[in-house]
Design a protein around this motif. Structure first.
Motif, PDB file in Angstrom:
ATOM      1  N   MET A   1      17.546  -2.093   0.781  1.00 44.38           N
ATOM      2  CA  MET A   1      16.936  -1.540  -0.427  1.00 44.38           C
ATOM      3  C   MET A   1      17.075  -2.514  -1.593  1.00 44.38           C
ATOM      4  O   MET A   1      16.122  -2.744  -2.354  1.00 44.38           O
ATOM      5  N   ALA A   2      18.252  -3.093  -1.758  1.00 43.41           N
ATOM      6  CA  ALA A   2      18.506  -3.979  -2.889  1.00 43.41           C
ATOM      7  C   ALA A   2      17.799  -5.317  -2.752  1.00 43.41           C
ATOM      8  O   ALA A   2      17.314  -5.880  -3.734  1.00 43.41           O
ATOM      9  N   LEU A   3      17.698  -5.817  -1.526  1.00 38.24           N
ATOM     10  CA  LEU A   3      17.271  -7.200  -1.338  1.00 38.24           C
ATOM     11  C   LEU A   3      15.819  -7.352  -0.898  1.00 38.24           C
ATOM     12  O   LEU A   3      15.173  -8.338  -1.238  1.00 38.24           O
ATOM     13  N   PHE A   4      15.283  -6.375  -0.162  1.00 42.46           N
ATOM     14  CA  PHE A   4      13.989  -6.577   0.473  1.00 42.46           C
ATOM     15  C   PHE A   4      12.867  -5.663  -0.020  1.00 42.46           C
ATOM     16  O   PHE A   4      11.700  -5.954   0.237  1.00 42.46           O
ATOM     17  N   VAL A   5      13.185  -4.552  -0.668  1.00 43.29           N
ATOM     18  CA  VAL A   5      12.132  -3.638  -1.105  1.00 43.29           C
ATOM     19  C   VAL A   5      11.405  -4.220  -2.315  1.00 43.29           C
ATOM     20  O   VAL A   5      12.039  -4.543  -3.323  1.00 43.29           O
ATOM     21  N   PRO A   6      10.080  -4.372  -2.255  1.00 43.41           N
ATOM     22  CA  PRO A   6       9.335  -4.932  -3.396  1.00 43.41           C
ATOM     23  C   PRO A   6       9.426  -4.026  -4.617  1.00 43.41           C
ATOM     24  O   PRO A   6       9.429  -2.806  -4.500  1.00 43.41           O
ATOM     25  N   ARG A   7       9.503  -4.641  -5.779  1.00 44.79           N
ATOM     26  CA  ARG A   7       9.540  -3.895  -7.029  1.00 44.79           C
ATOM     27  C   ARG A   7       8.112  -3.729  -7.559  1.00 44.79           C
ATOM     28  O   ARG A   7       7.329  -4.680  -7.588  1.00 44.79           O
ATOM     29  N   GLY A   8       7.800  -2.540  -8.009  1.00 46.21           N
ATOM     30  CA  GLY A   8       6.504  -2.316  -8.643  1.00 46.21           C
ATOM     31  C   GLY A   8       5.343  -2.439  -7.683  1.00 46.21           C
ATOM     32  O   GLY A   8       4.344  -3.108  -7.989  1.00 46.21           O
ATOM     33  N   THR A   9       5.423  -1.798  -6.524  1.00 48.62           N
ATOM     34  CA  THR A   9       4.312  -1.873  -5.564  1.00 48.62           C
ATOM     35  C   THR A   9       3.020  -1.437  -6.258  1.00 48.62           C
ATOM     36  O   THR A   9       2.957  -0.364  -6.863  1.00 48.62           O
ATOM     37  N   PRO A  10       1.981  -2.261  -6.199  1.00 46.93           N
ATOM     38  CA  PRO A  10       0.810  -2.044  -7.047  1.00 46.93           C
ATOM     39  C   PRO A  10      -0.323  -1.271  -6.368  1.00 46.93           C
ATOM     40  O   PRO A  10      -0.378  -1.123  -5.151  1.00 46.93           O
ATOM     41  N   VAL A  11      -1.214  -0.797  -7.215  1.00 50.14           N
ATOM     42  CA  VAL A  11      -2.501  -0.240  -6.796  1.00 50.14           C
ATOM     43  C   VAL A  11      -3.581  -1.019  -7.536  1.00 50.14           C
ATOM     44  O   VAL A  11      -3.514  -1.160  -8.765  1.00 50.14           O
ATOM     45  N   ARG A  12      -4.558  -1.517  -6.787  1.00 52.56           N
ATOM     46  CA  ARG A  12      -5.661  -2.262  -7.398  1.00 52.56           C
ATOM     47  C   ARG A  12      -6.942  -1.441  -7.370  1.00 52.56           C
ATOM     48  O   ARG A  12      -7.311  -0.878  -6.341  1.00 52.56           O
ATOM     49  N   PHE A  13      -7.620  -1.426  -8.500  1.00 55.15           N
ATOM     50  CA  PHE A  13      -8.910  -0.769  -8.639  1.00 55.15           C
ATOM     51  C   PHE A  13      -9.977  -1.855  -8.769  1.00 55.15           C
ATOM     52  O   PHE A  13      -9.941  -2.637  -9.721  1.00 55.15           O
ATOM     53  N   ASN A  14     -10.892  -1.916  -7.835  1.00 57.72           N
ATOM     54  CA  ASN A  14     -11.996  -2.881  -7.896  1.00 57.72           C
ATOM     55  C   ASN A  14     -13.274  -2.104  -8.190  1.00 57.72           C
ATOM     56  O   ASN A  14     -13.798  -1.394  -7.343  1.00 57.72           O
ATOM     57  N   ARG A  15     -13.752  -2.227  -9.422  1.00 56.98           N
ATOM     58  CA  ARG A  15     -14.908  -1.413  -9.785  1.00 56.98           C
ATOM     59  C   ARG A  15     -16.224  -2.010  -9.308  1.00 56.98           C
ATOM     60  O   ARG A  15     -17.227  -1.296  -9.260  1.00 56.98           O
ATOM     61  N   LYS A  16     -16.232  -3.283  -8.959  1.00 56.36           N
ATOM     62  CA  LYS A  16     -17.446  -3.866  -8.380  1.00 56.36           C
ATOM     63  C   LYS A  16     -17.694  -3.316  -6.971  1.00 56.36           C
ATOM     64  O   LYS A  16     -18.838  -3.091  -6.567  1.00 56.36           O
ATOM     65  N   ARG A  17     -16.619  -3.118  -6.236  1.00 56.59           N
ATOM     66  CA  ARG A  17     -16.722  -2.588  -4.874  1.00 56.59           C
ATOM     67  C   ARG A  17     -16.536  -1.070  -4.833  1.00 56.59           C
ATOM     68  O   ARG A  17     -16.787  -0.458  -3.806  1.00 56.59           O
ATOM     69  N   GLN A  18     -16.040  -0.481  -5.947  1.00 61.76           N
ATOM     70  CA  GLN A  18     -15.702   0.941  -5.992  1.00 61.76           C
ATOM     71  C   GLN A  18     -14.684   1.284  -4.902  1.00 61.76           C
ATOM     72  O   GLN A  18     -14.798   2.280  -4.181  1.00 61.76           O
ATOM     73  N   LYS A  19     -13.676   0.405  -4.814  1.00 62.53           N
ATOM     74  CA  LYS A  19     -12.602   0.565  -3.834  1.00 62.53           C
ATOM     75  C   LYS A  19     -11.244   0.604  -4.548  1.00 62.53           C
ATOM     76  O   LYS A  19     -11.084   0.037  -5.636  1.00 62.53           O
ATOM     77  N   VAL A  20     -10.285   1.242  -3.889  1.00 67.16           N
ATOM     78  CA  VAL A  20      -8.914   1.277  -4.378  1.00 67.16           C
ATOM     79  C   VAL A  20      -8.012   0.741  -3.274  1.00 67.16           C
ATOM     80  O   VAL A  20      -8.085   1.190  -2.126  1.00 67.16           O
ATOM     81  N   TYR A  21      -7.159  -0.230  -3.613  1.00 66.75           N
ATOM     82  CA  TYR A  21      -6.272  -0.892  -2.657  1.00 66.75           C
ATOM     83  C   TYR A  21      -4.830  -0.512  -2.995  1.00 66.75           C
ATOM     84  O   TYR A  21      -4.338  -0.826  -4.088  1.00 66.75           O
ATOM     85  N   VAL A  22      -4.171   0.143  -2.071  1.00 61.75           N
ATOM     86  CA  VAL A  22      -2.833   0.679  -2.314  1.00 61.75           C
ATOM     87  C   VAL A  22      -1.826  -0.104  -1.485  1.00 61.75           C
ATOM     88  O   VAL A  22      -1.901  -0.134  -0.251  1.00 61.75           O
ATOM     89  N   TYR A  23      -0.890  -0.730  -2.164  1.00 55.12           N
ATOM     90  CA  TYR A  23       0.160  -1.536  -1.520  1.00 55.12           C
ATOM     91  C   TYR A  23       1.348  -0.616  -1.243  1.00 55.12           C
ATOM     92  O   TYR A  23       2.020  -0.149  -2.155  1.00 55.12           O
ATOM     93  N   GLU A  24       1.598  -0.330   0.018  1.00 54.92           N
ATOM     94  CA  GLU A  24       2.660   0.596   0.413  1.00 54.92           C
ATOM     95  C   GLU A  24       3.731  -0.126   1.226  1.00 54.92           C
ATOM     96  O   GLU A  24       3.424  -0.755   2.240  1.00 54.92           O
ATOM     97  N   HIS A  25       4.974  -0.026   0.762  1.00 51.14           N
ATOM     98  CA  HIS A  25       6.104  -0.518   1.542  1.00 51.14           C
ATOM     99  C   HIS A  25       6.739   0.693   2.207  1.00 51.14           C
ATOM    100  O   HIS A  25       7.332   1.552   1.549  1.00 51.14           O
ATOM    101  N   GLN A  26       6.588   0.783   3.512  1.00 52.72           N
ATOM    102  CA  GLN A  26       6.985   1.984   4.252  1.00 52.72           C
ATOM    103  C   GLN A  26       8.412   1.847   4.766  1.00 52.72           C
ATOM    104  O   GLN A  26       8.645   1.297   5.841  1.00 52.72           O
ATOM    105  N   ARG A  27       9.339   2.366   3.988  1.00 53.22           N
ATOM    106  CA  ARG A  27      10.731   2.318   4.407  1.00 53.22           C
ATOM    107  C   ARG A  27      11.133   3.644   5.047  1.00 53.22           C
ATOM    108  O   ARG A  27      10.456   4.660   4.903  1.00 53.22           O
ATOM    109  N   SER A  28      12.250   3.610   5.736  1.00 50.65           N
ATOM    110  CA  SER A  28      12.743   4.762   6.476  1.00 50.65           C
ATOM    111  C   SER A  28      14.224   4.945   6.181  1.00 50.65           C
ATOM    112  O   SER A  28      14.911   4.013   5.750  1.00 50.65           O
TER     113      SER A  28
END
Length: 256
Positions: free
Chosen positions: A115-142
């Protein structure tokens, strides 16, 4: 009396209803939303794409403390048996208990260390209005630290997304979150959900962020200065967000 109570109950139009749901936010194409558009945080905003970071409400420095304490406890625990004859003379049940305890200490250490060393901080969501798409960056931890914690990029059509506000009332996590529900085209049947904002105290920030995203995707004028500019600490490059090259390019460009 019972009829009046039933009338006062409020339910989401989305199925299934989100856990801790409080209200459905206005439809995306409603230009008369009651709250002015506002950004809570932003990494980049331009004419093609906008990237919103999602910082979890976690005391990351506490991960280091717990991981260090757990490994010190493990060394102390093992040293006690190293300098005594207890283990060699213990019964089979006692030996199993000792091994389980050692495995538990190792698991706790590994979980908080990852958790301290490998989990990305601030996982982002990108909105592309030219494509009308949303890109969600998910780090799937367990909760199981011995497994691989993969990164998955989910791509959704903006037209299939509906906003909803969640309410958390825990002792250490009190406030509102902005959840985005992805529905089957033309229905309110939810097939996936993702958070766009973790807990904030003022629900007007949630409504403003949702309105901002709606207007941005419709090419309407929106403010580009966020309410919060300070970024939480990221100690190593291992905490850095890394987009796959093909999706990084796609999410930043207009279709050819």
């Amino acid at each position: 009396m019972q009829t009046r109570l039933l009338q006062e109950q409020r339910f989401s139009k989305l199925t299934p209803q989100a856990e801790k749901w409080e209200e459905d936010l206005p439809e995306k194409y409603d230009l008369q939303q009651p709250t002015a558009p506002k950004l809570i945080r932003v990494n980049e905003i331009n004419d093609t794409w906008m990237e919103i970071p999602r910082y979890e409400n976690i005391a990351w420095h506490g991960m280091w403390v717990i991981s260090i304490l757990s490994i010190l406890s493990l060394f102390t625990y093992c040293s006690l048996f190293q300098f005594s004859e207890f283990y060699s003379e213990a019964s089979v049940d006692s030996k199993i208990f000792i091994l389980v305890a050692i495995f538990s200490f190792l698991s706790i250490f590994l979980f908080f260390f990852k958790m301290a060393l490998f989990v990305p901080r601030g996982t982002p969501v990108r909105f592309n209005r030219k494509r009308q798409k949303v890109y969600v960056y998910e780090h799937q931890r367990s909760i199981w630290p011995w497994m691989r914690w993969p990164t998955v990029i989910k791509v959704f059509d903006w037209t299939d997304i509906h906003g909803e506000m969640l309410m958390y009332s825990g002792r250490y996590d009190y406030g509102h979150r902005l959840s985005c529900a992805v529905c089957q085209r033309g229905t309110y049947e939810v097939i996936d959900r993702f958070l766009l904002s973790y807990t904030v105290g003022d629900n007007r920030m949630i409504r403003g962020l949702w309105n901002h995203c709606c207007l941005y995707m419709q090419y309407k004028p929106v403010p580009e200065t966020p309410l919060l500019t300070r970024k939480p600490l990221s100690w190593t490059p291992l905490n850095t967000v890394r987009w796959p090259e093909d999706l990084d390019k796609e999410s930043k460009t207009a279709p050819e």
